[in-house]
Design an enzyme around this catalytic site. Structure first.
Site: not given
Ligand code: SAM
Length: 282
Positions: A122, A167
């Site tokens: 992330e 994603d």
């Protein structure tokens, strides 16, 4: 600059489509004992309380997971949906309620076995901060950094099997080409990898650049699943559907997903459509 926060969209129809596909892929991988490395290149926060300020603002989950949750008695008997909804039930603070929605780190870590490992990338410092506060098993690694670069850099992996979820938020147009480039590089280093790529269906059809990039990079034989809520209207810019690609899709995945989507479609409105096919780069 990163401004996208998934909390505004958690549990929407696209999340349902993506996480149902991911759930079904994991089912197939768990049929064998050999260890799997999972990589989630764009992890987000991990778990989303629906009452959080961001999620409560747009309440997109009402047109997504809530539709399935409310209809769960009617959906009973469809094996994939039964199992998926039971898993959604496990993150709720009270039985029968719907107050949380699980993100991909949760979907992946909940079914991690001792022999498997999971890497969560992330880039957004705030989102990574949320992720580090989640209680996750010891074989989960949380990495603050670029997921596409991280993926390519960490291949090959020591386990015999690899499953990757890509994603992105596609905040920048260049991301379609970047995703294709990273996936092609990854496939050259790990030909056997099962790779899932999510993309939005926008009126501008930008996802075609992603498909074209994969084709040019030699990636073929992809299971493509597109869930379209409706046709786009003149001059519209927003997302009208959700797409998932599964490279090296496990055998039988297509039929399981088709069966589940046939039950989901009527809950999403009468103009919603699902198309599943094997995309061979044409
Ligand atoms: N996969 C999550 C899920 O299903 O619950 C949702 C992910 S959200 C669509 C995209 C996330 O990617 C955001 O949290 C964003 O901060 C993060 N992000 C954007 N660019 C990134 C990059 N280059 N590498 C890793 N994360 C990135």
């Amino acid at each position: 600059m990163l401004s996208y926060q998934h909390a505004y969209h958690a549990g929407n129809f696209a999340d349902v489509h993506k996480h149902l596909t991911l759930f079904a892929v994991i089912d197939h991988l768990l049929r064998k004992k050999s260890p799997v490395t999972y990589m989630d290149t764009h992890a987000g926060r991990g778990l989303y309380p629906l009452a959080a300020e961001e999620t409560a603002r747009l309440q997109e989950y009402r047109e997504g997971v809530a539709r399935l949750w409310q209809a769960r008695a009617r959906l009973a008997g469809e094996p994939l949906l039964d199992d998926w909804l039971a898993a959604v039930g496990r993150v709720q603070s009270r039985a029968g309620g719907l107050d949380h929605y699980p993100g991909s780190p949760w979907w992946l870590s909940a079914r991690l076995r001792a022999q498997d490992r999971l890497m969560l990338f992330e880039l957004h410092p705030g989102e990574h901060g949320h992720l580090t506060r989640q209680a996750l098993p010891d074989n989960v690694q949380r990495i603050h950094g670029d997921g596409l670069q991280g993926l390519v850099k960490r291949l090959p992996v020591p386990t015999p099997r690899l499953c990757v979820l890509v994603d992105p938020s596609y905040e920048r147009k260049a991301e379609y080409a970047e995703v294709a480039e990273a996936v092609c590089q990854a496939m050259r280093k790990a030909r056997h990898a099962v790779v899932l790529v999510w993309y939005p269906l926008l009126p501008a059809g930008r996802h075609r650049e992603l498909l074209e990039g994969l084709r040019e990079g030699g990636v073929r034989k992809i299971w493509r699943s597109e869930l379209r809520l409706r046709e786009s209207r003149e001059g519209e810019r927003g997302m009208v559907g959700s797409g998932m690609l599964v490279i090296n899709a496990p055998w039988g995945l297509d039929e399981r997903l088709e069966a589940a989507m046939a039950k989901v479609l009527p809950l999403l409105g009468e103009t919603s459509r699902h198309r599943g096919d094997w995309w061979v780069g044409e």
